[in-house]
Design a protein around this motif. Sequence first.
Motif, PDB file in Angstrom:
ATOM      1  N   GLU A  59       0.822  -1.207   0.000  1.00 23.13           N
ATOM      2  CA  GLU A  59       0.000   0.000   0.000  1.00 23.13           C
ATOM      3  C   GLU A  59       0.853   1.252   0.000  1.00 23.13           C
ATOM      4  O   GLU A  59       0.379   2.328  -0.351  1.00 23.13           O
ATOM      5  CB  GLU A  59      -0.912   0.001   1.224  1.00 23.13           C
ATOM      6  N   TRP A  80      -2.655  -5.167  -4.922  1.00 25.20           N
ATOM      7  CA  TRP A  80      -3.563  -6.249  -5.320  1.00 25.20           C
ATOM      8  C   TRP A  80      -2.793  -7.416  -5.921  1.00 25.20           C
ATOM      9  O   TRP A  80      -3.198  -8.570  -5.799  1.00 25.20           O
ATOM     10  CB  TRP A  80      -4.655  -5.737  -6.258  1.00 25.20           C
ATOM     11  N   LYS A  81      -1.647  -7.134  -6.550  1.00 25.36           N
ATOM     12  CA  LYS A  81      -0.878  -8.228  -7.159  1.00 25.36           C
ATOM     13  C   LYS A  81      -0.120  -9.030  -6.107  1.00 25.36           C
ATOM     14  O   LYS A  81       0.157 -10.201  -6.305  1.00 25.36           O
ATOM     15  CB  LYS A  81       0.117  -7.656  -8.168  1.00 25.36           C
ATOM     16  N   THR A  83      -1.132 -10.049  -3.327  1.00 29.65           N
ATOM     17  CA  THR A  83      -1.972 -11.152  -2.856  1.00 29.65           C
ATOM     18  C   THR A  83      -1.742 -12.378  -3.726  1.00 29.65           C
ATOM     19  O   THR A  83      -1.678 -13.502  -3.230  1.00 29.65           O
ATOM     20  CB  THR A  83      -3.453 -10.749  -2.937  1.00 29.65           C
ATOM     21  N   HIS A  84      -1.620 -12.165  -5.016  1.00 23.92           N
ATOM     22  CA  HIS A  84      -1.428 -13.279  -5.942  1.00 23.92           C
ATOM     23  C   HIS A  84      -0.034 -13.882  -5.819  1.00 23.92           C
ATOM     24  O   HIS A  84       0.189 -15.018  -6.216  1.00 23.92           O
ATOM     25  CB  HIS A  84      -1.698 -12.819  -7.382  1.00 23.92           C
ATOM     26  N   ARG A  89      -2.792 -10.151   4.221  1.00 25.09           N
ATOM     27  CA  ARG A  89      -2.680  -9.292   5.392  1.00 25.09           C
ATOM     28  C   ARG A  89      -4.022  -9.124   6.064  1.00 25.09           C
ATOM     29  O   ARG A  89      -5.075  -9.198   5.435  1.00 25.09           O
ATOM     30  CB  ARG A  89      -2.148  -7.915   5.006  1.00 25.09           C
ATOM     31  N   SER A  90      -3.972  -8.919   7.357  1.00 26.54           N
ATOM     32  CA  SER A  90      -5.176  -8.490   8.067  1.00 26.54           C
ATOM     33  C   SER A  90      -4.906  -7.090   8.589  1.00 26.54           C
ATOM     34  O   SER A  90      -3.760  -6.700   8.781  1.00 26.54           O
ATOM     35  CB  SER A  90      -5.496  -9.434   9.217  1.00 26.54           C
ATOM     36  N   PHE A  91      -5.980  -6.345   8.798  1.00 28.46           N
ATOM     37  CA  PHE A  91      -5.825  -4.941   9.124  1.00 28.46           C
ATOM     38  C   PHE A  91      -5.926  -4.684  10.624  1.00 28.46           C
ATOM     39  O   PHE A  91      -6.632  -5.384  11.344  1.00 28.46           O
ATOM     40  CB  PHE A  91      -6.875  -4.104   8.395  1.00 28.46           C
ATOM     41  N   LEU A 108     -15.412 -13.868  -1.130  1.00 23.54           N
ATOM     42  CA  LEU A 108     -14.781 -12.877  -2.013  1.00 23.54           C
ATOM     43  C   LEU A 108     -13.260 -12.990  -1.944  1.00 23.54           C
ATOM     44  O   LEU A 108     -12.574 -12.857  -2.955  1.00 23.54           O
ATOM     45  CB  LEU A 108     -15.225 -11.465  -1.619  1.00 23.54           C
ATOM     46  N   ALA A 109     -12.763 -13.241  -0.735  1.00 24.16           N
ATOM     47  CA  ALA A 109     -11.314 -13.377  -0.569  1.00 24.16           C
ATOM     48  C   ALA A 109     -10.814 -14.599  -1.340  1.00 24.16           C
ATOM     49  O   ALA A 109      -9.765 -14.556  -1.982  1.00 24.16           O
ATOM     50  CB  ALA A 109     -10.965 -13.499   0.908  1.00 24.16           C
ATOM     51  N   GLN A 111     -12.297 -15.965  -3.946  1.00 27.81           N
ATOM     52  CA  GLN A 111     -12.482 -15.723  -5.384  1.00 27.81           C
ATOM     53  C   GLN A 111     -11.336 -14.901  -5.965  1.00 27.81           C
ATOM     54  O   GLN A 111     -10.955 -15.080  -7.126  1.00 27.81           O
ATOM     55  CB  GLN A 111     -13.812 -15.001  -5.621  1.00 27.81           C
ATOM     56  N   ALA A 112     -10.789 -14.001  -5.142  1.00 31.71           N
ATOM     57  CA  ALA A 112      -9.751 -13.096  -5.635  1.00 31.71           C
ATOM     58  C   ALA A 112      -8.549 -13.854  -6.201  1.00 31.71           C
ATOM     59  O   ALA A 112      -7.900 -13.395  -7.135  1.00 31.71           O
ATOM     60  CB  ALA A 112      -9.301 -12.156  -4.518  1.00 31.71           C
ATOM     61  N   MET A 165     -10.617 -14.156   6.255  1.00 26.92           N
ATOM     62  CA  MET A 165     -10.507 -13.598   4.902  1.00 26.92           C
ATOM     63  C   MET A 165      -9.077 -13.722   4.393  1.00 26.92           C
ATOM     64  O   MET A 165      -8.837 -14.006   3.221  1.00 26.92           O
ATOM     65  CB  MET A 165     -10.948 -12.134   4.892  1.00 26.92           C
ATOM     66  N   THR A 166      -8.127 -13.488   5.287  1.00 29.33           N
ATOM     67  CA  THR A 166      -6.725 -13.588   4.890  1.00 29.33           C
ATOM     68  C   THR A 166      -6.365 -15.032   4.570  1.00 29.33           C
ATOM     69  O   THR A 166      -5.672 -15.306   3.586  1.00 29.33           O
ATOM     70  CB  THR A 166      -5.829 -13.055   6.025  1.00 29.33           C
TER      71      THR A 166
END
Lengths: 253, 332
Positions: A59, A80-81, A83-84, A89-91, A108-109, A111-112, A165-166
């Motif tokens: 970020e 965003w890349k 993650t791939h 990460r968690s916030f 959603l996580a 699916q990403a 989610m992470t």
Amino acid sequence: MADAGTASAILATEGLTRRFGGLVAVRDVSLTLNRGELHAVIGPNGAGKTTLVGLLAGELRPSAGRIVLDGADIGGVPAWKRTHLGIGRSFQRTNIFPTLPALENVRLAAQAVARGANLLRPAASDTKLVETAQAALARVGLSGVAARVAGTLSNGEQRQLEIAMTLAAHPKVLLLDEPLAGMGPEEGQRLTGLLKDLVREHAILLIEHDMDFVFAVADRMTVMAEGTVLAQGRPDDIRANREVQDAYLGGHA
Amino acid sequence: MLPQSLGSKIALAAGALLLALLPLFASPYYVELGSYALIAAMLALSLQLLVGATGIVSLGHAAFYGLAAYTVYFLTPDGAPRSIFVTLPLAVLASGLLALLVGALSLRTRGFFLLMVTLAFGQMVFFVFHDTKIGGGTDGAFLTRPIIALFDWQLPLTRRQRPIAVYYVALVLLVAMYLFLVMLLRSLFGRVLEGIRVNEHRMAALGYSTYRYKLAAFVVAGMLAGVAGHMWAMHRGFVNPELVGWHRSAEALLMILLGGLGTLHGPILGALAFTGLGEIAQLLTERKLLVEGAVVLFVVLALPQGLSGLRLPRILTRKAEPAGRLEPEPHG
């Protein structure tokens, strides 16, 4: 100091620096995260911990220095890349989809990072993603509230959802920014167990204020103060370190 | 966003049936007005993909609508009419390409800035048609309306039948557009748009290139607006710069607001109500805009979910819905 077994290092920073105008939030930070290791970063408020996570997650862009993941410099790769590439990460402040069901948050996580998914396919028919999401929810103990709208969950549950989610993206490296904040003692205990379990498959970088918690779970630690690394080593070494005691641990040692 | 209960699905089907029956009892004037309302509904519905589904508010949407109408004009300024099977795809393609260009540049901004950038792009298109002679300039231009024809076959229509045929084409396209959007919002792609609307920052952190998804939505919405704009040309046989002006974009936003931001059928309700309201206001008073404005204001204040938030009194439905729920959208 750091017994950096470079052979098993998965994520490393070299001379990482980030300036905001005249302020140097992170100065010349070098640390190594090894596979199967939980590395805790501690330090007082304003030590630059969250900035460090922002840099690792993509970020923020480094002003100087390198971030190396699996041997490749990823300093310029957008968030965003990453993650791939396997960074999850968690916030620190809960960052979820409050109007969507808990299960959908995690789905959603998943699916990403799903490859080759047909985007026009009805989401309800993609059972694989739903199963991945359910498994991640089960892992953090939220199976019972999967159908609840995330915004109506308790504070602690939302923190756990954040971690689910992470996990759903199956990251190699987990960046957890104060996962304990807002959790009750019971949930905290549960998280301790979860982290010890997770570290077998992931490398975990943990930022945390709660010292008892950190000393209970960390394999190695980095102590930061005013943007720089004050000390690095095993929890026992850190506990014994005079400089750290003076600067931070206080009565804890 | 999507109808969940059987009751609401039946209500929507009944509404479509009612619209299908309208030409059987309405006078030609009202059939024409109905066509206009259906076209407005298509434009508002296409914009809802951005506003209600993705959380992008654009003030330049009419540019794609108007460009499609002008494309029909460019294809058939006068003389031999072309088949709708030629004009519609080309008009939609033109709108899609413009949306790709505008979206690619404007979606780099967000919120208020996006609103201003889309407004600026829309006005640029407006002034191209307003200040140059390529589309007849300020006065606009007549065009030869597309016909319903395939190869050597052509649907034979008398002067009286034609408006009715146009009405049904518009209705079929509106229903098709609605069903297409239902399919789209139920898909994995639609779920991403929903995620972006709720928390775009988190979507990026999860690994989504939100820009690409927003651009895809922007282009699809632009193409759907093109369907509406093409229908306008087929309906009126006339184009002028007003079609691409920001007033038209703002009107479509008003229709969404009137009908409801939270549902897919809201913009259709809003467009029909808005068109009917304009008609009534014109009959009653010379100050049409004032009446329209007052009614829209009242609805927005009294019904936060717009007209689609209206429910039968509880005594009639018996099933009381708990108030103040957080957007109950069942998934899975």
